[in-house]
Write a protein that holds these residues in place. Structure first.
Motif, short mmCIF file in Angstrom:
data_model
loop_
_atom_site.label_atom_id
_atom_site.label_comp_id
_atom_site.label_asym_id
_atom_site.label_seq_id
_atom_site.Cartn_x
_atom_site.Cartn_y
_atom_site.Cartn_z
N UNK A 1 -7.35 8.28 5.44
CA UNK A 1 -7.74 9.66 5.80
C UNK A 1 -6.97 10.72 5.02
N UNK A 2 -5.84 10.32 4.44
CA UNK A 2 -5.08 11.27 3.64
C UNK A 2 -5.61 11.32 2.20
N UNK A 3 -6.76 10.63 1.97
CA UNK A 3 -7.42 10.64 0.66
C UNK A 3 -6.52 10.26 -0.52
N UNK A 4 -5.94 9.08 -0.48
CA UNK A 4 -5.08 8.66 -1.59
C UNK A 4 -5.95 8.39 -2.83
N UNK A 5 -5.34 8.45 -3.98
CA UNK A 5 -6.04 8.11 -5.24
C UNK A 5 -6.15 6.59 -5.32
N UNK A 6 -7.38 6.08 -5.17
CA UNK A 6 -7.58 4.62 -5.14
C UNK A 6 -7.32 3.96 -6.50
N UNK A 7 -7.25 4.78 -7.54
CA UNK A 7 -6.96 4.26 -8.88
C UNK A 7 -5.45 4.24 -9.16
N UNK A 8 -4.67 4.79 -8.26
CA UNK A 8 -3.21 4.83 -8.48
C UNK A 8 -2.67 3.39 -8.53
N UNK B 1 0.87 -1.19 0.00
CA UNK B 1 0.00 0.00 0.00
C UNK B 1 0.90 1.24 0.00
N UNK B 2 1.90 1.22 0.88
CA UNK B 2 2.80 2.39 0.96
C UNK B 2 3.60 2.57 -0.32
N UNK B 3 3.96 1.44 -0.95
CA UNK B 3 4.70 1.52 -2.21
C UNK B 3 3.88 2.26 -3.27
N UNK B 4 2.58 1.97 -3.33
CA UNK B 4 1.74 2.67 -4.31
C UNK B 4 1.57 4.13 -3.92
N UNK B 5 1.20 4.37 -2.66
CA UNK B 5 0.87 5.74 -2.24
C UNK B 5 2.10 6.65 -2.32
#
Lengths: 150, 150
Positions: free
Chosen positions: A88-95, A36-40
């Motif tokens: 909560x930091x609103x990441x782009x879920x399509x990333x 998850x962190x790798x993507x974000x």
């Protein structure tokens, strides 16, 4: 719960209940949150950090299943809190990130896979534990779906 | 947990999570303990008390899943205590009762079937809940065993 019951498996190359729990712990540590962190934080073309699905088999667990469950519980609570902060930091879920086998995968797919991965292995634990009763149930075996899955 | 998730099923004629819980409650009330008592107190040729596996579908449950779980928890605790009393009275585990379909069944087979019956339906709940994520997991679907069972 008897030790012997927790050591049952479904034959060579299959995992017993405790091995599944050790796999859950490895996945909490090295799979889900790191990916998850790798993507974000990075995203493609950065390749996902490696995860060895069989790492928990490399050394035989000498602890009790209660101790393993305690470690799982503690690391899981930690990871849920980390995940909440990320959401909560609103990441782009399509990333997307780069999966070593699947190629490009979306953050939302990774999060869904985490849920279903855990469901798959919880079901596996129950199936392995049912196995111990295969002959004991007598004529009921034909009707107990869990004994009739491969 | 969203209401919609709890209402998912696996297609026509299949049960959602709440329906499985209502079935558990019916089985705690009318199946396991009554049949155990039928063997211990009477035995063959007395036929088991009837149990309708579909009785919980006859009226749509209007309560919340939490309320259903609360009833299950309370009746289950009661039944475990009843069962402990029966076991402490040292019943003959080879004693038989008459199952309407299987014919002669042993007390120990009935007790084992109770365990595996519950395992079967717990697995069903998890499988139904995984179903909701079938497409969401993207390329992982091929590797998530729970999505590949019939």
């Amino acid at each position: 719960m008897s030790e012997a019951w927790l050591q049952c498996n479904e034959g060579e190359g299959t995992w017993n209940a405790q091995e599944v729990i050790e796999h859950f712990i490895e996945a909490e540590k090295h799979n889900w949150i790191p990916r998850v962190e790798s993507i974000v934080l990075e995203g493609e073309p950065q390749l996902f950090p490696a995860f060895d699905r069989f790492s928990h088999l490399k050394q035989i667990s000498e602890r009790s299943v209660e101790e393993a469950l305690q470690e799982f519980s503690s690391i899981r609570l930690n990871n849920i809190s980390t995940l909440k902060d990320i959401i909560n930091s609103n990441p782009d879920l399509e990333k997307t990130g780069l999966h070593p086998e699947f190629g490009s995968v979306k953050l939302r797919e990774l999060l869904s896979a985490w849920v279903v991965h855990d469901f798959t292995h919880i079901t596996q634990i129950i199936r392995v534990m049912a196995e111990r009763y295969r002959t004991d149930v007598g004529p009921w075996s034909a009707y107990l779906g869990i004994l009739n899955r491969s």
